[in-house]
Enzyme design. Structure first.
Site, PDB file in Angstrom:
ATOM      1  N   GLY A  12       9.212  11.496  -5.739  1.00 26.90           N
ATOM      2  CA  GLY A  12      10.521  10.990  -6.120  1.00 26.90           C
ATOM      3  C   GLY A  12      11.716  11.658  -5.469  1.00 26.90           C
ATOM      4  N   THR A  60      -6.479  18.560  -1.952  1.00 21.71           N
ATOM      5  CA  THR A  60      -5.995  17.607  -2.955  1.00 21.71           C
ATOM      6  C   THR A  60      -6.964  17.582  -4.133  1.00 21.71           C
ATOM      7  OG1 THR A  60      -4.888  16.326  -1.262  1.00 21.71           O
ATOM      8  CG2 THR A  60      -5.347  15.189  -3.333  1.00 21.71           C
ATOM      9  N   SER A  76      -2.658  14.334   6.986  1.00 14.88           N
ATOM     10  CA  SER A  76      -3.643  13.852   6.011  1.00 14.88           C
ATOM     11  C   SER A  76      -5.035  13.844   6.631  1.00 14.88           C
ATOM     12  CB  SER A  76      -3.267  12.435   5.572  1.00 14.88           C
ATOM     13  OG  SER A  76      -4.334  11.845   4.857  1.00 14.88           O
ATOM     14  N   GLN A  87      -4.419  18.546   5.207  1.00 12.91           N
ATOM     15  CA  GLN A  87      -4.807  18.169   3.836  1.00 12.91           C
ATOM     16  C   GLN A  87      -6.268  17.735   3.815  1.00 12.91           C
ATOM     17  OE1 GLN A  87      -5.118  14.505   2.982  1.00 12.91           O
ATOM     18  NE2 GLN A  87      -6.071  15.097   1.029  1.00 12.91           N
ATOM     19  N   PRO A 133       1.377  14.955   3.099  1.00 10.79           N
ATOM     20  CA  PRO A 133       0.311  14.189   3.748  1.00 10.79           C
ATOM     21  C   PRO A 133       0.288  12.759   3.227  1.00 10.79           C
ATOM     22  CG  PRO A 133      -0.604  15.545   1.992  1.00 10.79           C
ATOM     23  CD  PRO A 133       0.850  15.915   2.096  1.00 10.79           C
ATOM     24  N   HIS A 180       0.775  12.836  -6.930  1.00  6.86           N
ATOM     25  CA  HIS A 180       0.322  11.954  -5.846  1.00  6.86           C
ATOM     26  C   HIS A 180       1.243  10.731  -5.724  1.00  6.86           C
ATOM     27  CE1 HIS A 180      -3.558  11.615  -3.409  1.00  6.86           C
ATOM     28  NE2 HIS A 180      -2.918  10.521  -3.040  1.00  6.86           N
ATOM     29  N   ARG A 232       0.371   7.532  -7.752  1.00  8.51           N
ATOM     30  CA  ARG A 232      -0.689   6.654  -7.237  1.00  8.51           C
ATOM     31  C   ARG A 232      -2.039   6.909  -7.886  1.00  8.51           C
ATOM     32  NH1 ARG A 232       0.911   4.601  -2.259  1.00  8.51           N
ATOM     33  NH2 ARG A 232      -1.097   4.718  -1.197  1.00  8.51           N
ATOM     34  N   LYS A 279      -3.131  20.806  -4.236  1.00  8.42           N
ATOM     35  CA  LYS A 279      -2.128  19.742  -4.343  1.00  8.42           C
ATOM     36  C   LYS A 279      -2.505  18.801  -5.477  1.00  8.42           C
ATOM     37  CE  LYS A 279       0.085  16.033  -1.730  1.00  8.42           C
ATOM     38  NZ  LYS A 279      -0.576  14.830  -2.246  1.00  8.42           N
ATOM     39  N   SER A 324       2.506  17.990  -8.251  1.00 11.29           N
ATOM     40  CA  SER A 324       2.515  16.627  -7.711  1.00 11.29           C
ATOM     41  C   SER A 324       1.626  15.728  -8.549  1.00 11.29           C
ATOM     42  CB  SER A 324       1.968  16.675  -6.268  1.00 11.29           C
ATOM     43  OG  SER A 324       1.660  15.380  -5.768  1.00 11.29           O
ATOM     44  N   TYR A 348       0.841  -1.202   0.000  1.00  6.56           N
ATOM     45  CA  TYR A 348       0.000   0.000   0.000  1.00  6.56           C
ATOM     46  C   TYR A 348       0.878   1.255   0.000  1.00  6.56           C
ATOM     47  CZ  TYR A 348      -2.760   3.878   1.687  1.00  6.56           C
ATOM     48  OH  TYR A 348      -3.308   5.130   1.821  1.00  6.56           O
TER      49      TYR A 348
HETATM   50  C1  LIG Z   1       0.958   5.630   1.375  1.00  3.04           C
HETATM   51  C2  LIG Z   1       0.630   6.973   0.817  1.00  3.04           C
HETATM   52  C3  LIG Z   1      -0.512   7.621   1.248  1.00  3.04           C
HETATM   53  C4  LIG Z   1      -0.821   8.886   0.753  1.00  3.04           C
HETATM   54  N1  LIG Z   1      -1.913   9.531   1.246  1.00  3.04           N
HETATM   55  C5  LIG Z   1      -2.191  10.779   0.801  1.00  3.04           C
HETATM   56  C6  LIG Z   1      -3.292  11.495   1.343  1.00  3.04           C
HETATM   57  O1  LIG Z   1      -3.975  11.032   2.249  1.00  3.04           O
HETATM   58  N2  LIG Z   1      -3.555  12.715   0.829  1.00  3.04           N
HETATM   59  C7  LIG Z   1      -2.797  13.273  -0.175  1.00  3.04           C
HETATM   60  O2  LIG Z   1      -3.078  14.385  -0.616  1.00  3.04           O
HETATM   61  N3  LIG Z   1      -1.725  12.617  -0.673  1.00  3.04           N
HETATM   62  C8  LIG Z   1      -1.417  11.401  -0.211  1.00  3.04           C
HETATM   63  N4  LIG Z   1      -0.317  10.756  -0.709  1.00  3.04           N
HETATM   64  C9  LIG Z   1       0.558  11.436  -1.699  1.00  3.04           C
HETATM   65  C10 LIG Z   1       1.674  12.203  -1.005  1.00  3.04           C
HETATM   66  O3  LIG Z   1       1.173  13.350  -0.344  1.00  3.04           O
HETATM   67  C11 LIG Z   1       2.737  12.693  -1.996  1.00  3.04           C
HETATM   68  O4  LIG Z   1       2.129  13.382  -3.057  1.00  3.04           O
HETATM   69  C12 LIG Z   1       3.621  11.576  -2.553  1.00  3.04           C
HETATM   70  O5  LIG Z   1       3.789  10.525  -1.631  1.00  3.04           O
HETATM   71  C13 LIG Z   1       4.986  12.138  -2.935  1.00  3.04           C
HETATM   72  O6  LIG Z   1       5.767  11.185  -3.544  1.00  3.04           O
HETATM   73  P1  LIG Z   1       6.933  10.332  -2.810  1.00  3.04           P
HETATM   74  O7  LIG Z   1       6.226   9.289  -1.994  1.00  3.04           O
HETATM   75  O8  LIG Z   1       7.684   9.787  -3.953  1.00  3.04           O
HETATM   76  O9  LIG Z   1       7.748  11.282  -1.953  1.00  3.04           O
HETATM   77  C14 LIG Z   1       0.016   9.491  -0.217  1.00  3.04           C
HETATM   78  C15 LIG Z   1       1.166   8.838  -0.643  1.00  3.04           C
HETATM   79  C16 LIG Z   1       1.495   7.592  -0.130  1.00  3.04           C
HETATM   80  C17 LIG Z   1       2.772   6.926  -0.590  1.00  3.04           C
HETATM   81  C1  LIG Z   2      -7.197   7.291   1.944  1.00  6.95           C
HETATM   82  C2  LIG Z   2      -6.446   7.339   0.634  1.00  6.95           C
HETATM   83  C3  LIG Z   2      -7.319   7.878  -0.453  1.00  6.95           C
HETATM   84  C4  LIG Z   2      -5.161   8.087   0.837  1.00  6.95           C
HETATM   85  C5  LIG Z   2      -4.369   8.396  -0.393  1.00  6.95           C
HETATM   86  O1  LIG Z   2      -4.424   9.475  -0.903  1.00  6.95           O
HETATM   87  C6  LIG Z   2      -3.460   7.431  -0.981  1.00  6.95           C
HETATM   88  O2  LIG Z   2      -3.455   6.267  -0.567  1.00  6.95           O
HETATM   89  O3  LIG Z   2      -2.733   7.806  -1.907  1.00  6.95           O
END
Ligand SMILES: Cc1cc2nc3c(=O)[nH]c(=O)nc-3n(C[C@H](O)[C@H](O)[C@H](O)COP(=O)(O)O)c2cc1C
Ligand SMILES: CC(C)CC(=O)C(=O)O
Length: 341
Positions: free
Chosen positions: A273, A152, A104, A124, A75, A240, A243, A216, A238, A22
Site C-alpha cells: 500500500g 517468502t 523474484s 527472493q 519482488p 503479500h 494477495r 518476507k 508484509s 493479475y
Molecule cells: C503481480 C505481483 C506479483 C508478486 N510476486 C511476488 C513474488 O514472486 N514473490 C514474493 O515474495 N512476493 C510477490 N509479490 C508481493 C510483493 O513482493 C509485495 O509484497 C507487494 O506487492 C507489496 O504491496 P504493493 O503492491 O501494494 O506495493 C507480488 C505482488 C504482485 C502485485
Molecule cells: C508465481 C506467483 C506465486 C508469484 C506471486 O507471489 C504472486 O503472484 O503474488
C-alpha cells in the site's frame, strides 16, 4: 513527472486485461488489498517545526546493502508480461535510483542476466521441497552477485485470487518462462508453494548460503520474536500485497507491535500500500527501516518500460524528501512514532 495513478491508468490501457488483473488483484474480496492503502490514509502526520532541516538526507543501509533512499523494489513475478524488457528494465531503473532490486524467484529473466544490469541485487525464494534444486537456485543467485536472500513465508498455499479464476489466467504466454525454475536439463519446473516449510528448514537454508536472510510475510509479533531468536537478519512486514490471506491485518497496522518487539535488533521493511512519500514517512515513523513497493513499479514498467520505473522511483524519492523535511527530520532515523496519529 506523472503520478502513480496516471501511470496505472496508462498501464491498464496497454496491458492484456487478464495481465492487468493479475498485477492489480488480491485474494478473496480484496479487503486486505484495500486495507493496505486505507491504513495509510487513516493515519495522519503531526509534523514538528523549527528544526533546521536544511541539510537532510535519505540514504540508509540495510543488512550491509546501501540504499540511496529508504525505498526498495519488492519482488514481483513475470515482468515481461508488462514490457518486453521485463526485469532488465526494472533492474536498470532501480540501479539508476541507487536502491535494492529484489529479484523474484518467478522472474521471466534469469537471475544471472538481471545481476548484470542491477546494482544492489537481492533474491527472493519460494522454498522448493526438492532441496537439491533449492540449493542450486540459491547458488545461482549468490554466484551472480545477490547480496541478500528473501525467503517468502506467507505462501504455504497460493491465495485465492478471484480475478485469476475469472480470467482463467494460469499460464504465461508462449516465449515467456520463469527462467530461475529451469533445472539442469533446461526444463522449466512449476513453482511449488512451500506448504511444509518450518523454522528447521530455515536453519538448513542458512547452512547452504552465506547471504544475509530476510523473512518476507511476517505480521504476527510472536513470529517476529522467533525470527530474531533464530538469527534471521531482517523481516519484511508484509501480507503479500493482499494477495494471500484475505481478511488479514494490513501491513501498516501490524508494524508498531512488531517494531516494539524487535526493538531495533534487526531491520524491518514494510510493504503493502505504499503509494506516496507521506506513506513512506508514516511507515518509517512507526518503526520501519525502509519500505518496499510492488505494484507502482509494475505500473511504471507497463506504461513506459525503464523510464516509467525511473519515474515512479524518482517521484517517491522527491515526495519522501519533502515529507521528511516538512516533518522536521534530517534523516529517516529521526522519524519517530509521535509524528503519526
Ligand atoms: C503481480 C505481483 C506479483 C508478486 N510476486 C511476488 C513474488 O514472486 N514473490 C514474493 O515474495 N512476493 C510477490 N509479490 C508481493 C510483493 O513482493 C509485495 O509484497 C507487494 O506487492 C507489496 O504491496 P504493493 O503492491 O501494494 O506495493 C507480488 C505482488 C504482485 C502485485
Ligand atoms: C508465481 C506467483 C506465486 C508469484 C506471486 O507471489 C504472486 O503472484 O503474488
Amino acid at each position: 513527472m506523472r503520478t502513480i495513478a496516471e501511470l496505472e491508468a496508462i498501464a491498464r490501457e496497454r496491458l492484456d486485461p487478464a495481465h492487468y488483473d493479475y498485477y492489480a488483484g488480491g485474494a478473496g474480496e480484496e479487503a486486505t488489498l484495500r486495507a493496505n492503502e486505507r491504513e495509510f490514509h487513516d493515519r495522519v502526520l503531526v509534523p514538528r517545526v523549527l528544526r533546521a532541516v536544511g541539510k537532510h538526507e535519505l540514504a540508509v543501509e540495510i543488512a550491509g546493502s546501501p540504499l540511496s533512499m529508504p525505498i526498495l523494489v519488492c519482488p514481483t513475478a513475470f515482468h515481461r508480461l508488462a514490457h518486453p524488457d521485463g526485469e532488465l528494465a526494472t533492474a536498470r531503473a532501480t540501479a539508476e535510483a541507487g536502491t535494492v532490486f529484489v529479484c523474484s524467484m518467478a522472474s521471466t529473466t534469469a537471475v544471472e542476466d538481471v545481476a548484470k544490469v542491477a546494482d544492489v541485487l537481492w533474491f527472493q525464494l519460494y522454498f522448493q521441497s526438492d532441496r537439491k534444486f533449492t540449493e542450486a537456485v540459491l547458488n545461482r543467485a549468490e554466484n551472480a552477485g545477490a547480496r541478500a536472500l528473501v525467503v517468502t513465508v506467507d505462501s504455504a498455499v497460493r491465495g485465492r485470487r478471484e480475478r485469476e479464476y475469472r480470467n482463467a489466467f494460469h499460464d504465461l504466454p508462449p516465449g515467456l518462462a520463469a527462467e530461475n525454475m529451469r533445472d539442469e536439463t533446461g526444463r522449466v519446473r512449476d513453482i511449488e508453494m512451500p506448504a511444509d516449510l518450518t523454522w528447521e528448514d530455515l536453519d538448513w537454508l542458512r547452512e547452504v548460503t552465506n547471504m544475509p536472510m530476510f523473512l518476507k510475510g511476517v505480521v504476527h509479533p510472536e513470529d517476529a520474536r522467533r525470527a530474531v531468536a533464530a538469527g534471521i537478519d531482517g523481516i519484511f512486514v508484509s501480507n503479500h500485497g493482499g494477495r494471500q490471506l484475505d481478511g488479514e491485518i494490513s501491513s501498516l497496522a501490524a508494524l508498531p507491535e512488531i517494531a516494539s518487539i524487535v526493538d531495533g535488533r534487526v531491520p524491518l521493511i514494510l510493504d503493502g500500500g505504499v503509494r506516496s512519500g507521506a506513506d513512506v514517512v508514516k511507515a518509517l515513523a512507526l518503526g520501519a527501516d525502509a519500505v518496499g513497493v510492488g505494484r507502482p513499479v509494475l505500473w511504471g514498467l507497463a506504461a513506459a518500460g525503464q523510464e516509467g520505473v525511473a519515474e515512479v522511483l524518482e517521484r517517491l524519492r522527491e515526495e519522501t524528501d519533502t515529507a521528511l523535511a516538512l516533518c522536521g527530520a534530517r534523516n529517516p532515523g529521526e522519524l519517530t512514532a509521535d509524528l503519526v496519529r
